[in-house]
Design an enzyme around this catalytic site. Structure first.
Site, mmCIF file in Angstrom:
data_model
loop_
_atom_site.group_PDB
_atom_site.id
_atom_site.type_symbol
_atom_site.label_atom_id
_atom_site.label_comp_id
_atom_site.label_asym_id
_atom_site.label_seq_id
_atom_site.Cartn_x
_atom_site.Cartn_y
_atom_site.Cartn_z
ATOM 1 N N ASN A 61 0.867 -1.167 0.000
ATOM 2 C CA ASN A 61 0.000 0.000 0.000
ATOM 3 C C ASN A 61 0.914 1.230 0.000
ATOM 4 O O ASN A 61 1.438 1.610 1.031
ATOM 5 C CB ASN A 61 -0.905 -0.015 1.248
ATOM 6 C CG ASN A 61 -1.761 1.229 1.361
ATOM 7 O OD1 ASN A 61 -1.830 2.026 0.406
ATOM 8 N ND2 ASN A 61 -2.426 1.410 2.494
ATOM 9 N N LYS A 83 0.154 4.185 -0.409
ATOM 10 C CA LYS A 83 -0.527 5.398 0.075
ATOM 11 C C LYS A 83 -0.257 6.555 -0.902
ATOM 12 O O LYS A 83 -0.173 6.297 -2.098
ATOM 13 C CB LYS A 83 -0.100 5.712 1.515
ATOM 14 C CG LYS A 83 -0.278 4.477 2.417
ATOM 15 C CD LYS A 83 -0.244 4.765 3.875
ATOM 16 C CE LYS A 83 -0.416 3.458 4.636
ATOM 17 N NZ LYS A 83 -0.561 3.636 6.053
ATOM 18 N N HIS A 109 -9.992 1.525 4.053
ATOM 19 C CA HIS A 109 -8.766 1.710 4.856
ATOM 20 C C HIS A 109 -9.071 2.695 5.992
ATOM 21 O O HIS A 109 -9.854 3.634 5.805
ATOM 22 C CB HIS A 109 -7.628 2.236 3.969
ATOM 23 C CG HIS A 109 -6.306 2.197 4.668
ATOM 24 N ND1 HIS A 109 -5.932 3.161 5.574
ATOM 25 C CD2 HIS A 109 -5.281 1.300 4.617
ATOM 26 C CE1 HIS A 109 -4.726 2.854 6.051
ATOM 27 N NE2 HIS A 109 -4.309 1.729 5.484
ATOM 28 N N GLU A 112 -7.485 5.074 7.101
ATOM 29 C CA GLU A 112 -7.191 6.478 6.770
ATOM 30 C C GLU A 112 -8.341 7.095 5.973
ATOM 31 O O GLU A 112 -8.524 8.317 5.987
ATOM 32 C CB GLU A 112 -5.847 6.561 6.016
ATOM 33 C CG GLU A 112 -4.681 6.340 6.969
ATOM 34 C CD GLU A 112 -3.417 5.785 6.342
ATOM 35 O OE1 GLU A 112 -3.280 5.816 5.109
ATOM 36 O OE2 GLU A 112 -2.552 5.308 7.105
ATOM 37 N N GLU A 152 -6.252 -4.666 10.222
ATOM 38 C CA GLU A 152 -5.267 -3.616 10.495
ATOM 39 C C GLU A 152 -5.673 -2.831 11.744
ATOM 40 O O GLU A 152 -6.457 -1.877 11.651
ATOM 41 C CB GLU A 152 -5.189 -2.642 9.315
ATOM 42 C CG GLU A 152 -4.683 -3.250 8.036
ATOM 43 C CD GLU A 152 -3.997 -2.211 7.154
ATOM 44 O OE1 GLU A 152 -2.847 -2.427 6.793
ATOM 45 O OE2 GLU A 152 -4.620 -1.173 6.868
ATOM 46 N N GLY A 206 1.616 2.394 10.895
ATOM 47 C CA GLY A 206 2.641 3.428 10.801
ATOM 48 C C GLY A 206 3.266 3.828 12.129
ATOM 49 O O GLY A 206 3.933 4.853 12.228
ATOM 50 N N SER A 250 2.512 -1.890 10.609
ATOM 51 C CA SER A 250 3.934 -1.921 10.967
ATOM 52 C C SER A 250 4.615 -3.260 10.677
ATOM 53 O O SER A 250 5.504 -3.678 11.419
ATOM 54 C CB SER A 250 4.133 -1.517 12.433
ATOM 55 O OG SER A 250 3.720 -0.179 12.625
HETATM 56 P P1 PGA Z 1 2.147 0.456 7.760
HETATM 57 O O1 PGA Z 1 0.749 0.705 7.018
HETATM 58 O O2 PGA Z 1 2.708 -0.847 7.241
HETATM 59 O O3 PGA Z 1 2.992 1.645 7.385
HETATM 60 O O4 PGA Z 1 1.864 0.388 9.215
HETATM 61 C C1 PGA Z 1 -0.139 -0.348 6.764
HETATM 62 C C2 PGA Z 1 -1.369 0.203 6.078
HETATM 63 O O5 PGA Z 1 -1.826 1.283 6.437
HETATM 64 O O6 PGA Z 1 -1.919 -0.426 5.165
#
Ligand code: PGA
Length: 253
Positions: free
Chosen positions: A12, A14, A99, A101, A169, A175, A215
């Site tokens: 991903n 982003k 997601h 976000e 998640e 993150g 993460s």
């Molecule tokens: P991350 O993000 O691996 O940076 O924690 C995962 C995601 O948001 O899909």
């Protein structure tokens, strides 16, 4: 733990990287990772503007391409949006839906359910993200995850459910460098299977793949994969670093 299925590792990106050139560099390296790791399905969910370029880089190669969001309608006056069909036409095969976000930007379970349907109508495999903000000791987070799963899948025809991937998640792990424990991921993986069995049946619960995200990195991937029973990962930050991403993909061997 039976790992009978073909693992899937999803990048991903982003809203990264900043330039078309960097996108090409990461895409080339990711194609090489997919070629080296035929034991897994490797997918890169990239910004819409890079889909065609990444598709061109992989060609008929093993790296599959996806988007990170789609609109519920097939076309129309929706400034700034992209239809699932347009993603498909640009070379995408997958789309991330719901997601955290995007949920933070106001997407709720009902809208997410419509996006899941739009994705499957366009013959994209939807990657449904679910996850709790906090783990309360009363277990209320489990009820919340159940509602996220059940609502998102409620509009889908049974025949398309096998294309669905569910990404667990936990929001607190995205993150942040903090991951859920192997035991937590295993428990959630089993819980989601139970929810799917209750909502549909055992066969569907077996077919829907469940991945973990939050993460994931080159150091924790192997333990998380072998210990928790998940089918793979959804990787944010580390997916932009090909050396690390390569290690994560090989950890699913
Ligand atoms: P991350 O993000 O691996 O940076 O924690 C995962 C995601 O948001 O899909």
């Amino acid at each position: 733990m039976s790992q009978t299925k073909h693992p899937v590792v999803i990048a991903n990106w982003k809203m990264n990287p900043a330039t078309q050139n960097e996108a090409k560099t990461i895409a080339k390296a990711t194609v090489a990772i997919a070629k080296k790791n035929t034991h897994a399905t490797v997918v890169a969910c990239v910004p819409h503007i890079y889909i065609a370029e990444v598709k061109k880089t992989t060609g008929q190669g093993p790296l599959l391409v996806g988007a990170q969001n789609c609109h519920v309608d097939v076309k129309g006056a929706y400034t700034g949006e992209h239809a699932a069909m347009q993603i498909k036409d640009a070379g995408g095969n997958y789309v991330i839906v719901g997601h955290s976000e995007r949920r933070k930007m106001g997407e709720g379970n009902e809208l997410i359910a419509k996006k899941m349907l739009a994705a499957t109508v366009a013959k994209l495999s939807p990657i449904l993200c679910v996850g709790e903000e906090v783990r309360d000791t009363q277990g209320n987070f489990l009820t919340m995850i159940e509602t996220q799963v059940v609502t998102a899948l409620s509009a889908l025809p049974k025949s398309r459910l096998k294309d669905v991937i569910i990404a667990y998640e936990p929001i607190w792990a995205i993150g942040t460098g903090a991951t859920a424990t192997v035991a937590d991921v295993e428990e959630m993986q089993m819980f989601i299977k139970k929810v799917l069995t209750k909502q549909f049946d055992r066969t569907i619960a077996r077919h829907v793949r469940i991945v973990y995200g939050g993460s994931v990195n080159a150091d924790n991937a192997r333990e998380l994969f072998t210990g928790s029973g998940v089918d793979g990962f959804l990787v944010g930050g580390a997916s932009l670093k090909p050396v690390d991403f390569g290690k994560i993909v090989s950890a699913t061997k």
